[in-house]
Design an enzyme around this catalytic site. Sequence first.
Site, mmCIF file in Angstrom:
data_model
loop_
_atom_site.group_PDB
_atom_site.id
_atom_site.type_symbol
_atom_site.label_atom_id
_atom_site.label_comp_id
_atom_site.label_asym_id
_atom_site.label_seq_id
_atom_site.Cartn_x
_atom_site.Cartn_y
_atom_site.Cartn_z
ATOM 1 N N ASP A 94 17.024 23.801 3.043
ATOM 2 C CA ASP A 94 16.853 24.045 4.472
ATOM 3 C C ASP A 94 17.552 25.298 4.976
ATOM 4 O O ASP A 94 17.679 25.495 6.183
ATOM 5 C CB ASP A 94 17.342 22.832 5.269
ATOM 6 C CG ASP A 94 18.837 22.597 5.121
ATOM 7 O OD1 ASP A 94 19.433 23.115 4.155
ATOM 8 O OD2 ASP A 94 19.417 21.897 5.968
ATOM 9 N N GLU A 95 17.988 26.177 4.090
ATOM 10 C CA GLU A 95 18.718 27.351 4.546
ATOM 11 C C GLU A 95 18.552 28.494 3.554
ATOM 12 O O GLU A 95 18.505 28.293 2.348
ATOM 13 C CB GLU A 95 20.205 27.013 4.705
ATOM 14 C CG GLU A 95 21.006 28.070 5.405
ATOM 15 C CD GLU A 95 22.397 27.588 5.787
ATOM 16 O OE1 GLU A 95 23.055 28.279 6.580
ATOM 17 O OE2 GLU A 95 22.814 26.524 5.290
#
Length: 338
Positions: A94-95
């Site tokens: 997610d990053e």
Amino acid sequence: MDCFYAAIEVRDRTELAGHPVGVGGRSQRGVLTTCNYEARKFGVRSAMPAFMALQRCPRMIIVPTRFDVYRRESAVIRGILHRFSPLVEPLSLDEAYLDVSAHPGAPDALAEVIRALIFRKTRLTASAGIAPNKLLAKIASDLNKPNGQCHVRAEDVPEFIAALPVRKLWGIGQVTEQKLERLGVTTCAQLQRFTRAELCEHFGKFGLELYEQCRGIDHRPVEPDRERKSLSNEETFSQDLITLEDCEERLPDLVEELKSELTKKAAQRAVTKIFVKLKFNDFSRTTVERAGPSPELDAFRVLLHEGFARTGKPVRLLGVGVRFAGTETPDKSQLALL
């Protein structure tokens, strides 16, 4: 991404909208992987034992992880990032860091376009930090969550970093924050008063990192996957993991995310070693690695047992990773950025 796993669960199960939601195990020893903002209002956070989270928020709904779904959505988002630059460095599902210094567009406008495309394709919101280096971009990305962005321009760095609480810097957890408070330090401006030698006296090698961080200095480039000698996934915990069992609870999610990243590259990169690294609450570190191309949970668990047994101290960072063929150099300590 904003509460990525929890946001996906709420998106896919509309009856969860508006309710505090956690993702992870609900058993006695279960741990939350993440939670949404409704749950965070009650003091619930990621890596918190489920029983403790439910004490703080009895109405919270805990759902099991679905890493196949998270991996699929992560691949969509990664594809969007690659439209704007080949320099994409994933940190987790997610990053990621994105170097757009060669792109002709204004960075603020680019971030808005990227976030809009992500929402259009996934119905998930994203936040962005825009800055001259990775350290500042990471800090900025947390300032206008959820669904926002923050731009720290080069000329604004001295003022921005001076006012920043030291707790925002990488590697500063509760114990280090308390130690700094005893030295009269709560902001980066106050930390800048110390020399390199003084910081090393108080914090060992970590003092050198603190000296540069509190000035907004970070020379690390954005490293796309093809340039990496190794691939790892790690997490720094807001509260230390005290026992080996606590560490084992966190291991499966780390391994799942690592395997997700490897799935995209298995045909191109041959894995020769697997490793587990730990940073303890006194900032000492250890890495345990073994030859073998199979990054399975049981193999990492064996390495975790060996690494933890070397000191038995509380663990502030836990990571798992692999080395690719032709990279036999011992692992260098790497900043934890999630």
